[in-house]
Motif scaffolding. Structure first.
Motif, mmCIF file in Angstrom:
data_model
loop_
_atom_site.group_PDB
_atom_site.id
_atom_site.type_symbol
_atom_site.label_atom_id
_atom_site.label_comp_id
_atom_site.label_asym_id
_atom_site.label_seq_id
_atom_site.Cartn_x
_atom_site.Cartn_y
_atom_site.Cartn_z
ATOM 1 N N ASN A 182 0.152 -55.213 30.463
ATOM 2 C CA ASN A 182 -0.560 -55.901 29.089
ATOM 3 C C ASN A 182 -0.572 -54.617 28.122
ATOM 4 O OD1 ASN A 182 -3.536 -54.625 28.285
ATOM 5 N ND2 ASN A 182 -3.742 -55.724 30.396
ATOM 6 N N ALA A 183 0.562 -54.404 26.653
ATOM 7 C CA ALA A 183 -0.232 -54.376 25.370
ATOM 8 C C ALA A 183 -0.949 -55.129 24.584
ATOM 9 C CB ALA A 183 1.012 -53.128 25.821
ATOM 10 N N SER A 184 -1.590 -53.569 24.224
ATOM 11 C CA SER A 184 -2.261 -54.222 23.127
ATOM 12 C C SER A 184 -2.674 -53.401 21.631
ATOM 13 C CB SER A 184 -3.960 -54.323 23.443
ATOM 14 O OG SER A 184 -4.686 -54.277 24.808
ATOM 15 N N LEU A 185 -1.937 -54.092 20.877
ATOM 16 C CA LEU A 185 -2.389 -53.663 19.289
ATOM 17 C C LEU A 185 -3.372 -53.786 19.080
ATOM 18 C CD1 LEU A 185 -0.383 -51.909 17.613
ATOM 19 C CD2 LEU A 185 0.868 -54.323 16.515
ATOM 20 N N ASP A 186 -3.960 -52.369 18.403
ATOM 21 C CA ASP A 186 -5.046 -52.836 17.693
ATOM 22 C C ASP A 186 -6.511 -53.775 18.442
ATOM 23 O OD1 ASP A 186 -7.000 -51.257 15.999
ATOM 24 O OD2 ASP A 186 -6.595 -52.883 14.245
ATOM 25 N N GLY A 187 -5.938 -53.829 19.206
ATOM 26 C CA GLY A 187 -7.502 -54.574 19.830
ATOM 27 C C GLY A 187 -7.315 -56.076 20.401
ATOM 28 N N ARG A 188 -5.838 -56.173 19.779
ATOM 29 C CA ARG A 188 -4.724 -57.561 19.844
ATOM 30 C C ARG A 188 -3.747 -57.640 21.193
ATOM 31 N NH1 ARG A 188 -2.573 -59.024 14.664
ATOM 32 N NH2 ARG A 188 -2.219 -56.430 14.743
ATOM 33 N N LEU A 189 -3.897 -58.236 21.790
ATOM 34 C CA LEU A 189 -3.210 -58.725 23.374
ATOM 35 C C LEU A 189 -1.105 -58.644 23.035
ATOM 36 C CD1 LEU A 189 -2.864 -58.734 26.683
ATOM 37 C CD2 LEU A 189 -2.951 -61.046 26.348
ATOM 38 N N SER A 190 -0.437 -57.654 22.926
ATOM 39 C CA SER A 190 0.876 -57.893 22.493
ATOM 40 C C SER A 190 1.758 -57.997 23.438
ATOM 41 C CB SER A 190 1.020 -56.144 21.934
ATOM 42 O OG SER A 190 1.102 -55.830 22.375
ATOM 43 N N HIS A 191 1.389 -57.971 24.853
ATOM 44 C CA HIS A 191 2.209 -57.992 25.689
ATOM 45 C C HIS A 191 2.029 -57.912 26.783
ATOM 46 C CE1 HIS A 191 4.984 -55.909 22.202
ATOM 47 N NE2 HIS A 191 5.874 -56.680 23.213
ATOM 48 N N VAL A 192 2.645 -59.670 28.355
ATOM 49 C CA VAL A 192 2.048 -59.196 28.848
ATOM 50 C C VAL A 192 3.012 -58.982 30.199
ATOM 51 C CG1 VAL A 192 0.890 -61.022 30.769
ATOM 52 C CG2 VAL A 192 0.636 -60.793 28.742
ATOM 53 N N LEU A 193 2.521 -58.173 30.828
ATOM 54 C CA LEU A 193 4.118 -57.878 32.656
ATOM 55 C C LEU A 193 3.149 -58.720 33.938
ATOM 56 C CD1 LEU A 193 6.551 -56.909 33.204
ATOM 57 C CD2 LEU A 193 4.741 -54.847 34.239
ATOM 58 N N GLU A 194 3.604 -60.168 34.334
ATOM 59 C CA GLU A 194 3.796 -60.475 35.515
ATOM 60 C C GLU A 194 5.004 -60.623 36.240
ATOM 61 O OE1 GLU A 194 2.131 -64.330 34.119
ATOM 62 O OE2 GLU A 194 -0.461 -63.363 33.928
ATOM 63 N N ASN A 198 8.602 -59.792 34.929
ATOM 64 C CA ASN A 198 8.871 -61.577 33.372
ATOM 65 C C ASN A 198 7.589 -59.804 32.594
ATOM 66 O OD1 ASN A 198 10.274 -62.799 33.965
ATOM 67 N ND2 ASN A 198 9.380 -63.784 35.213
ATOM 68 N N VAL A 199 8.411 -60.241 31.617
ATOM 69 C CA VAL A 199 7.645 -60.074 30.122
ATOM 70 C C VAL A 199 7.472 -60.346 29.002
ATOM 71 C CG1 VAL A 199 9.094 -57.767 28.977
ATOM 72 C CG2 VAL A 199 6.656 -57.160 28.086
ATOM 73 N N THR A 200 6.065 -60.930 28.917
ATOM 74 C CA THR A 200 6.113 -61.780 27.636
ATOM 75 C C THR A 200 5.213 -60.383 26.175
ATOM 76 O OG1 THR A 200 6.033 -63.768 29.354
ATOM 77 C CG2 THR A 200 5.350 -64.104 26.678
ATOM 78 N N GLN A 201 6.072 -61.661 24.800
ATOM 79 C CA GLN A 201 5.497 -61.272 24.198
ATOM 80 C C GLN A 201 4.638 -61.789 22.652
ATOM 81 O OE1 GLN A 201 7.737 -58.385 20.113
ATOM 82 N NE2 GLN A 201 8.838 -60.430 20.433
ATOM 83 N N VAL A 202 3.654 -61.945 23.421
ATOM 84 C CA VAL A 202 2.392 -62.483 22.760
ATOM 85 C C VAL A 202 2.723 -62.180 21.259
ATOM 86 C CG1 VAL A 202 -0.019 -62.539 22.631
ATOM 87 C CG2 VAL A 202 1.014 -62.225 24.820
ATOM 88 N N LEU A 203 2.418 -60.738 20.442
ATOM 89 C CA LEU A 203 2.707 -61.405 19.171
ATOM 90 C C LEU A 203 4.215 -60.971 18.656
ATOM 91 C CD1 LEU A 203 0.191 -58.681 18.732
ATOM 92 C CD2 LEU A 203 0.088 -60.526 17.919
ATOM 93 N N PRO A 204 3.994 -61.134 17.902
ATOM 94 C CA PRO A 204 5.893 -61.196 17.466
ATOM 95 C C PRO A 204 6.937 -59.727 16.328
ATOM 96 C CG PRO A 204 4.425 -62.771 15.617
ATOM 97 C CD PRO A 204 3.958 -62.090 16.712
ATOM 98 N N LEU A 205 6.302 -58.516 17.236
ATOM 99 C CA LEU A 205 6.451 -57.466 17.138
ATOM 100 C C LEU A 205 8.281 -57.574 17.162
ATOM 101 C CD1 LEU A 205 3.968 -55.835 18.671
ATOM 102 C CD2 LEU A 205 3.472 -56.310 16.506
ATOM 103 N N GLU A 206 9.157 -58.122 17.592
ATOM 104 C CA GLU A 206 10.168 -58.271 17.496
ATOM 105 C C GLU A 206 11.090 -59.436 17.574
ATOM 106 O OE1 GLU A 206 11.943 -54.511 19.498
ATOM 107 O OE2 GLU A 206 11.151 -55.834 21.390
ATOM 108 N N PRO A 207 11.988 -59.806 16.822
ATOM 109 C CA PRO A 207 12.691 -60.866 16.660
ATOM 110 C C PRO A 207 13.478 -61.364 18.100
ATOM 111 C CG PRO A 207 14.377 -59.114 15.200
ATOM 112 C CD PRO A 207 12.819 -58.705 15.879
ATOM 113 N N PRO A 208 13.302 -62.793 18.309
ATOM 114 C CA PRO A 208 13.411 -63.662 19.281
ATOM 115 C C PRO A 208 15.234 -63.087 19.811
ATOM 116 C CG PRO A 208 12.913 -65.238 18.311
ATOM 117 C CD PRO A 208 12.949 -63.549 16.866
ATOM 118 N N ASP A 209 16.265 -62.934 19.316
ATOM 119 C CA ASP A 209 17.600 -61.808 19.909
ATOM 120 C C ASP A 209 17.245 -60.973 20.437
ATOM 121 O OD1 ASP A 209 17.117 -61.441 17.329
ATOM 122 O OD2 ASP A 209 19.222 -61.015 16.601
#
Length: 207
Positions: free
Chosen positions: A25-37, A40-51
């Motif tokens: 996983n990745a965390s941005l200032d204590g908030r979960l931002s990405h999850v790797l399972e 598959n990696v999922t973006q939890v925080l919208p740091l990049e546009p969908p495309d």
């Protein structure tokens, strides 16, 4: 004093009898931002546009699949009946005075294995005593720009820019950043490739 802003990534890999398992996983200032399972990696925080994010997801899946296939190939040549656990911990901190600190650390089976010295873009062996796998991995990782200069750029520039955007309230990462956010996960995978080569080529043989 105010606490620094932080962005951290943790990538875990378990290798057993030629099979690889991934999570992290990745965390941005204590908030979960990405999850790797798995792949598959999922973006939890919208740091990049969908495309853009769809392309990053494909890149991560491609690299992880490549790693899995490489491990299977090595295992056919030199079967291993014991488990190897690799963990990559990387990220950066932005302090209130504007200074920053970046890091990349790797453990093998819970023991410090390698670290990346960001200012000089060099890999260093951390394993206690002589270890031919660690030595081999450092040699492999120092061969390629993506695991030296590109990794340095990601940690010193891209990672810090993410925190700077948060501190100014800018939010999303600029699409013009040369190195995408998720490249941190990809670079983690590439470092694992170097270590996988060392583990499988050096075990019971010569590097």
């Amino acid at each position: 004093p105010a606490a620094p802003l932080t962005f951290t990534m943790v990538q875990q890999t378990r290798v057993f009898k030629g099979n690889s398992m991934f999570w992290g996983n990745a965390s941005l200032d204590g908030r979960l931002s990405h999850v790797l399972e798995g792949l598959n990696v999922t973006q939890v925080l919208p740091l990049e546009p969908p495309d853009a994010w769809a392309r990053r997801q494909k890149d991560v899946s491609t690299y992880l699949t490549y790693f899995s296939n490489l491990v299977k190939l090595f295992n056919k040549e030199r079967p291993m009946d014991y488990t190897q656990r690799l963990c990559c911990h990387l990220g950066c901190r932005l302090f209130p005075n504007g200074t920053s600190h970046s890091f990349y650390e790797v453990t093998l089976n819970g023991t410090a294995f390698l670290s990346f010295h960001v200012p000089n873009a060099t890999w260093e062996r951390r394993w206690p005593g002589q270890h031919q796998v660690a030595t081999f991995a450092v040699k492999e990782l120092m061969k390629y720009p993506i695991t030296t200069q590109d990794l340095q750029y990601f940690l010193n520039t891209t990672c810090v820019s993410i925190l700077q955007a948060q501190s100014t309230g800018a939010g999303k990462l600029s699409g013009r950043s040369r190195t995408p956010l998720v490249l941190g996960l990809i670079l983690g995978t590439l470092s694992l490739l170097g270590m996988a080569m060392g583990i499988f080529l050096c075990t019971g043989g010569t590097c």
